[in-house]
Design an enzyme around this catalytic site. Structure first.
Site, mmCIF file in Angstrom:
data_model
loop_
_atom_site.group_PDB
_atom_site.id
_atom_site.type_symbol
_atom_site.label_atom_id
_atom_site.label_comp_id
_atom_site.label_asym_id
_atom_site.label_seq_id
_atom_site.Cartn_x
_atom_site.Cartn_y
_atom_site.Cartn_z
ATOM 1 N N ASP A 1 -0.262 -13.098 -1.237
ATOM 2 C CA ASP A 1 -1.016 -11.997 -1.842
ATOM 3 C C ASP A 1 -2.381 -12.540 -2.259
ATOM 4 O OD1 ASP A 1 -0.801 -9.150 -3.301
ATOM 5 O OD2 ASP A 1 -1.812 -10.571 -4.637
ATOM 6 N N ASN B 1 -13.421 -4.956 -3.383
ATOM 7 C CA ASN B 1 -13.624 -3.552 -3.030
ATOM 8 C C ASN B 1 -14.501 -2.841 -4.053
ATOM 9 O OD1 ASN B 1 -12.187 -3.340 -0.605
ATOM 10 N ND2 ASN B 1 -10.236 -3.101 -1.657
ATOM 11 N N ASP C 1 -3.264 -5.994 0.359
ATOM 12 C CA ASP C 1 -3.725 -7.381 0.520
ATOM 13 C C ASP C 1 -2.553 -8.347 0.573
ATOM 14 O OD1 ASP C 1 -2.925 -7.093 -2.067
ATOM 15 O OD2 ASP C 1 -4.632 -8.114 -2.972
ATOM 16 N N ASP D 1 -12.236 -4.470 3.870
ATOM 17 C CA ASP D 1 -11.525 -4.439 5.153
ATOM 18 C C ASP D 1 -11.917 -5.620 6.028
ATOM 19 O OD1 ASP D 1 -10.230 -2.144 4.417
ATOM 20 O OD2 ASP D 1 -11.460 -0.791 5.642
#
Length: 303
Positions: A149, A157, A192, A166
């Site tokens: 993770d 973001n 993620d 992305d």
């Protein structure tokens, strides 16, 4: 002159047979006329007999002609039906190929992540379920799930937008895919979160080395447009059969170990049933993801 097939002609061709019959008919008529002339001149019975036989041949040919015409027509129909059947078969094969190709594409899309093109969670669980089914109880460790993770991915973001986020996920996916063996599977589970399925004999030292490689691979600075960014993962490891004998239990164990690594900022952690995770303290003081400090114009990613 005698009637014969033209040189190189196909004897099955109706036109050839019709030409041949016409030639025979013409020659027989000529012979009958000649015999008639001879009979009138010599007045002998032999020419009369020959004349009669030739006329019988002419009558037979006249009866044979419609039979051959019908046979040629039947042949034409059979050839037309054969061509139509061949065309239908070719079309059916093309449609089948398109259908199979479409089914393959649909299955690929159903089993792969649209953003990174990695196998998705469904595909990963299918492969893991199949792999655990092949292993017998009591076997030495031959399978491990590595759960990853990205730490503090959300600030990326928030600071730069989802397009940059992305692109970061795509870079991470490519790096992971290049780092593992061809027989292993790397998957984007969603968001993620990523996972690696390691098959074959596995040991704690080997898995620990692999986890460090994956950590360093992901944590290396990445260039996205004019941004130079870094992100670090938390990694949890679960081994079959000690940490679970089914796909579901292995995923839960690896997920729990990953969260233990995230809480302790330990880099990677092995699952332990007793509730106390076995930790390898690696980069325990790693900060939240940020722009590389060398990129002076960029600034830091908000925490």
């Amino acid at each position: 002159m005698t009637a014969s097939l033209p040189g190189g002609a196909d004897e099955r061709s109706p036109q050839v047979w019709q030409s041949l019959l016409s030639g025979i008919h013409t020659q027989l008529q000529a012979s009958a006329s000649a015999c008639g002339c001879a009979q009138s001149e010599e007045n002998t019975p032999a020419p009369a007999l020959m004349h009669e036989r030739l006329r019988q041949c002419l009558d037979a040919l006249a009866q044979l002609q419609p039979l051959l015409d019908r046979e040629f027509e039947r042949l034409h129909q059979m050839e037309r039906l054969a061509r139509e059947a061949q065309a239908a078969l070719t079309s059916a094969r093309a449609e089948l190929a398109c259908t199979q190709d479409g089914e393959r594409r649909a299955r690929h899309l159903a089993l792969h992540d649209a953003l990174t093109a990695l196998p998705n969670r469904r595909f990963f669980i299918e492969r893991l379920t199949h792999a655990t089914a092949l292993l017998e109880a009591g076997e030495p460790a031959r399978l491990a799930v590595i759960y990853l993770d990205l730490d503090d991915f959300k600030p990326v973001n928030d600071a730069y937008g989802h397009d940059i986020g992305d692109e970061m996920l795509k870079v991470v996916a490519r790096r992971l895919d290049r780092r593992v063996r061809s027989e292993d599977m790397v998957s984007r589970l969603g968001g993620d979160e990523f996972a690696c399925l390691r098959c074959g004999p596995v040991s704690r030292p080997e898995l620990s080395r692999l986890a460090r490689k994956l950590y360093e691979t992901i944590a290396a600075p990445m260039q996205i447009g004019n941004l130079r960014l870094r992100v670090r993962p938390s990694i949890g490891i679960a081994v079959h059969p000690a940490d679970g004998s089914t796909a579901a239990t292995l995923m839960r164990s690896a997920d729990a170990a990953m969260y233990a690594a995230k809480r302790s900022r330990a880099g990677h952690v092995f699952f332990a049933k007793a509730g106390e995770m076995r930790r390898d303290a690696m980069h325990a003081d790693a900060p939240a993801p940020q722009r590389d400090p060398d990129d002076r114009a960029a600034g830091a990613v908000p925490a």
